[in-house]
Design a protein around this motif. Structure first.
Motif, mmCIF file in Angstrom:
data_model
loop_
_atom_site.group_PDB
_atom_site.id
_atom_site.type_symbol
_atom_site.label_atom_id
_atom_site.label_comp_id
_atom_site.label_asym_id
_atom_site.label_seq_id
_atom_site.Cartn_x
_atom_site.Cartn_y
_atom_site.Cartn_z
ATOM 1 N N ALA A 217 37.198 -53.953 91.993
ATOM 2 C CA ALA A 217 38.248 -52.594 91.728
ATOM 3 C C ALA A 217 39.868 -53.113 91.764
ATOM 4 N N ASN A 218 40.115 -53.905 92.549
ATOM 5 C CA ASN A 218 41.497 -54.368 92.906
ATOM 6 C C ASN A 218 41.629 -55.741 93.192
ATOM 7 N N GLU A 219 42.432 -56.680 92.732
ATOM 8 C CA GLU A 219 42.593 -57.955 93.184
ATOM 9 C C GLU A 219 43.861 -58.310 93.271
ATOM 10 N N SER A 220 44.480 -58.683 94.439
ATOM 11 C CA SER A 220 46.011 -58.933 94.449
ATOM 12 C C SER A 220 46.096 -59.934 95.551
ATOM 13 N N LEU A 221 47.363 -60.565 95.775
ATOM 14 C CA LEU A 221 47.785 -61.584 96.765
ATOM 15 C C LEU A 221 48.098 -60.648 97.977
ATOM 16 N N ALA A 274 44.264 -50.642 103.672
ATOM 17 C CA ALA A 274 44.721 -51.886 103.495
ATOM 18 C C ALA A 274 46.244 -51.655 102.628
ATOM 19 N N PHE A 275 46.951 -52.860 102.274
ATOM 20 C CA PHE A 275 47.963 -52.618 101.500
ATOM 21 C C PHE A 275 49.349 -51.707 102.426
ATOM 22 N N LEU A 276 49.200 -51.977 103.818
ATOM 23 C CA LEU A 276 50.158 -51.404 104.539
ATOM 24 C C LEU A 276 51.157 -52.318 104.944
ATOM 25 N N TYR A 299 42.786 -45.861 101.402
ATOM 26 C CA TYR A 299 43.954 -45.573 101.963
ATOM 27 C C TYR A 299 44.728 -46.805 101.745
ATOM 28 N N ASP A 300 46.079 -46.474 101.089
ATOM 29 C CA ASP A 300 47.017 -47.509 100.931
ATOM 30 C C ASP A 300 48.396 -46.761 101.362
ATOM 31 N N SER A 301 49.469 -47.675 101.164
ATOM 32 C CA SER A 301 50.826 -47.013 101.695
ATOM 33 C C SER A 301 51.070 -45.774 100.687
HETATM 34 C C1 LIG Z 1 46.025 -53.127 93.764
HETATM 35 O O1 LIG Z 1 46.192 -52.127 94.758
HETATM 36 C C2 LIG Z 1 47.688 -52.273 94.845
HETATM 37 C C3 LIG Z 1 47.980 -51.117 95.901
HETATM 38 O O2 LIG Z 1 47.244 -49.855 95.614
HETATM 39 C C4 LIG Z 1 48.429 -51.997 93.665
HETATM 40 O O3 LIG Z 1 49.970 -52.266 93.881
HETATM 41 C C5 LIG Z 1 47.943 -52.960 92.691
HETATM 42 O O4 LIG Z 1 48.992 -52.863 91.398
HETATM 43 C C6 LIG Z 1 46.546 -53.016 92.615
HETATM 44 N N1 LIG Z 1 46.424 -54.207 91.507
HETATM 45 C C7 LIG Z 1 45.818 -54.107 90.668
HETATM 46 C C8 LIG Z 1 45.524 -55.261 89.765
HETATM 47 O O5 LIG Z 1 45.041 -53.102 90.281
#
Ligand SMILES: *[C@@H]1O[C@H](CO)[C@@H](O)[C@H](O)[C@H]1NC(C)=O
Ligand SMILES: *[C@@H]1O[C@H](CO)[C@@H](O)[C@H](O)[C@H]1NC(C)=O
Ligand SMILES: *[C@@H]1O[C@H](CO)[C@@H](O)[C@H](O)[C@H]1NC(C)=O
Ligand SMILES: *[C@@H]1O[C@H](CO)[C@@H](O)[C@H](O)[C@H]1NC(C)=O
Ligand SMILES: *[C@@H]1O[C@H](CO)[C@@H](O)[C@H](O)[C@H]1NC(C)=O
Ligand SMILES: *[C@@H]1O[C@H](CO)[C@@H](O)[C@H](O)[C@H]1NC(C)=O
Ligand SMILES: *[C@@H]1O[C@H](CO)[C@@H](O)[C@H](O)[C@H]1NC(C)=O
Ligand SMILES: *[C@@H]1O[C@H](CO)[C@@H](O)[C@H](O)[C@H]1NC(C)=O
Ligand SMILES: *[C@@H]1O[C@H](CO)[C@@H](O)[C@H](O)[C@H]1NC(C)=O
Length: 477
Positions: A217-221, A274-276, A299-301
């Motif tokens: 659903a989401n991939e990020s550093l 996450a992402f806090l 939940y994220d920021s």
């Molecule tokens: C993943 O989630 C973060 C925080 O919600 C967001 O900033 C980022 O754009 C997302 N990345 C993708 C590839 O969806």
């Protein structure tokens, strides 16, 4: 006696006999059915050459690999000879390192009647194919989601401010910008019981060609901690109470894993957070109601209640103000610790107590699969995780958290998080941790990392906050 020039010509002719040249630091992919004839490869010259072979198929008739660095052998094989070596392949991966001052020849002995795919690489800079020593990291799971990390890379440089301009950072409101380039990580997940990835050749080409459960659903550093940046994946669509095996492939040749994790039962109701940026290590399930209006159920920021983030920011700021009444960088309160160290470990501790972590006991696994890390301390019983039941009437440890109207279990913070802040901060702040011999175990997970008593440091069972078998003993942010 032949004239020297003729010998050189003969040698050149012999090396020509190897039909394909392996180039330095590149990988070739081959199929046993379509090998060149003869199935030999000339090896480039290098003082310290590593040749690796990786199986990308399974089968009963496995190819064998022979290599020589001698210019007088043109087809190394099982009969051996001076400077003829077999590359032994274990779990699909073979590695050979040697001196190839004048190059050499590699011969493949394969059954050409069936398709069998494999790769060969030669490098003067370490193996091209390998199983990495670092494992993927489990963040947390819900009944159908998992939050997982690649092994770390690019550890951050810790900033040490200096007197007279001793400036400490405030709470970070946005995450640091990720590095320009990062390894290309891919993740492969499969239910441990039904798709046995560990029985396959343990190579990147084999594992990355397997179907993976769930969807990303989401991939990020994310810079979770001082170990460095990691690729963070949020996986959805998993099944409840299932033991999964996970691997991470770096590039196309390096494999990290296996790591195991289990999803929670269907009644588990805490969502992931996450992402806090101010609490980068909070990457787990928290006792909050299901979030509204978010793409991913977490939940994220952007959707964390502001009552929680504002209180935390205020604690951060007030703590930093009090800490810097000390003449940081001029008057040393410790030969080892600085105000910046104190601030970092205090923030970490504050995050771990401000964001309670939900947990759940594992479904009791059929005894024989006791994690090996535990059996090494034979006189100690198998530990149980630091779980503490919360009823609907228990008041949450962080008053900014609403009371949930379902009972749940909290996985207590590891006491080492508190002790690290206690050690790093000046005495006048009055920071103190409860003692194991009194009631520390009511608010912390005690004895998992360092042992329960001060003189038992390093004797904790199991010696870590979590292991790669899917056990999480206490919460370490
Ligand atoms: C993943 O989630 C973060 C925080 O919600 C967001 O900033 C980022 O754009 C997302 N990345 C993708 C590839 O969806
Ligand atoms: C071949 O390998 C052997 C064993 O590693 C080494 O002693 C020898 O010097 C090598 N010969 C050449 C020509 O590189
Ligand atoms: C003090 O340090 C901070 C952060 O390193 C910097 O932004 C600021 O300009 C410095 N102030 C002075 C007066 O040097
Ligand atoms: C990363 O790996 C994927 C899958 O192997 C590939 O499709 C992609 O092009 C690679 N990206 C980079 C930047 O190498
Ligand atoms: C998977 O295969 C390995 C090697 O064949 C075996 O040791 C292990 O018990 C198997 N695991 C499962 C869950 O079937
Ligand atoms: C990967 O799998 C596909 C089908 O599942 C197969 O056709 C292909 O040959 C495989 N690739 C390798 C390198 O094994
Ligand atoms: C931080 O300090 C301010 C001013 O002294 C105070 O009003 C506020 O309540 C403090 N915040 C916390 C969380 O203690
Ligand atoms: C804490 O440890 C004591 C013994 O050291 C034990 O009796 C007590 O039950 C433990 N409490 C919790 C909440 O685990
Ligand atoms: C998951 O399965 C593996 C392999 O059978 C086992 O070693 C591990 O203990 C299991 N994890 C949990 C938390 O039960």
């Amino acid at each position: 006696m032949l004239p020297e020039t003729l010998i050189c010509l003969l040698n050149a002719a012999l090396i020509q006999a190897a039909s394909v040249q392996l180039s330095l630091n590149t990988v070739i992919s081959l199929n046993a059915q379509t090998l060149p004839s003869p199935p030999t490869f000339s090896v480039p010259a290098a003082q310290d050459l590593t040749i690796t072979v990786a199986f990308c198929s399974t089968g009963t008739s496995l190819p064998r690999f022979f290599v020589t660095n001698s210019s007088s052998v043109d087809d190394p094989g099982p009969d051996g000879g001076q400077d003829v070596f077999e590359i032994s392949v274990d779990e699909g991966l073979g590695t050979f390192t040697g001196i190839f001052s004048d190059g050499g020849v590699l011969a493949v002995d394969a059954d050409s009647s069936t398709s069998f795919i494999f790769e060969i690489g030669a490098s003067d800079n370490g193996p091209l194919h390998e199983v990495l020593a670092t494992f993927p990291l489990f963040g947390d799971s819900t009944s159908n989601q998992a939050l997982l990390f690649s092994p770390p890379f690019d550890p951050p440089e810790l900033v040490q401010p200096s007197y007279p301009n001793y400036t400490l950072p405030g709470p970070s409101l946005s995450p640091p910008s990720p590095p320009q380039s990062s390894p290309n990580f891919t993740i492969v997940i499969a239910p441990t019981s039904s798709q046995n990835l560990t029985s396959l050749p343990q190579t990147a080409c084999m594992i990355s060609n397997q179907s993976s459960s769930g969807n990303i659903a989401n991939e990020s550093l994310w810079l979770r901690d001082e170990e460095g940046w990691r690729t963070q994946w949020i996986i959805e669509g998993l099944s409840p109470q299932t033991n999964y095996t996970a691997y991470v492939v770096e590039g196309n040749q390096k494999l990290s894993g296996p790591m195991y994790f289990i999803t929670k039962s269907a009644v588990f109701s805490c969502p992931l957070a996450a992402f806090l940026p101010y609490c980068p290590g909070v990457t787990y399930a928290v006792p909050l109601p299901s979030p509204q209006n978010s793409d991913i159920l977490m939940y994220d920021s952007t959707n964390i209640p502001s009552s929680i983030s504002d209180t935390l920011a205020s604690y951060f700021t007030n703590f930093t103000t009090t800490l810097t009444t000390q003449a940081c960088g001029r008057d040393y309160y410790s030969p080892l610790q600085t105000c910046a160290d104190c601030q970092r470990s205090y923030f970490r501790w504050l995050c771990s107590v401000s964001f309670p972590r939900c947990g759940e006991a594992s479904p009791s696994s059929s005894s024989s699969t006791t994690p090996s890390i535990v059996s090494s301390t034979s006189d100690s019983p198998t530990p149980t995780s630091a779980l503490q039941p919360q009823s609907t009437s228990s008041s949450p440890r962080n008053a900014a958290f609403p009371t949930l109207n379902t009972p749940y279990e909290v996985l207590l913070p590891c006491i080492e998080t508190c002790q690290a802040a206690d050690r790093a901060c000046p005495n006048f702040l009055g920071f103190a941790c409860p003692l194991a011999r009194f009631n520390a175990n009511e608010s912390y997970g005690v004895g998992y990392i360092d042992g329960a008593e001060p003189d038992k440091e390093g004797l904790g069972v199991p010696g870590s906050a979590q292991d790669r078998w899917g056990n999480v003993w206490c919460n370490l942010v």
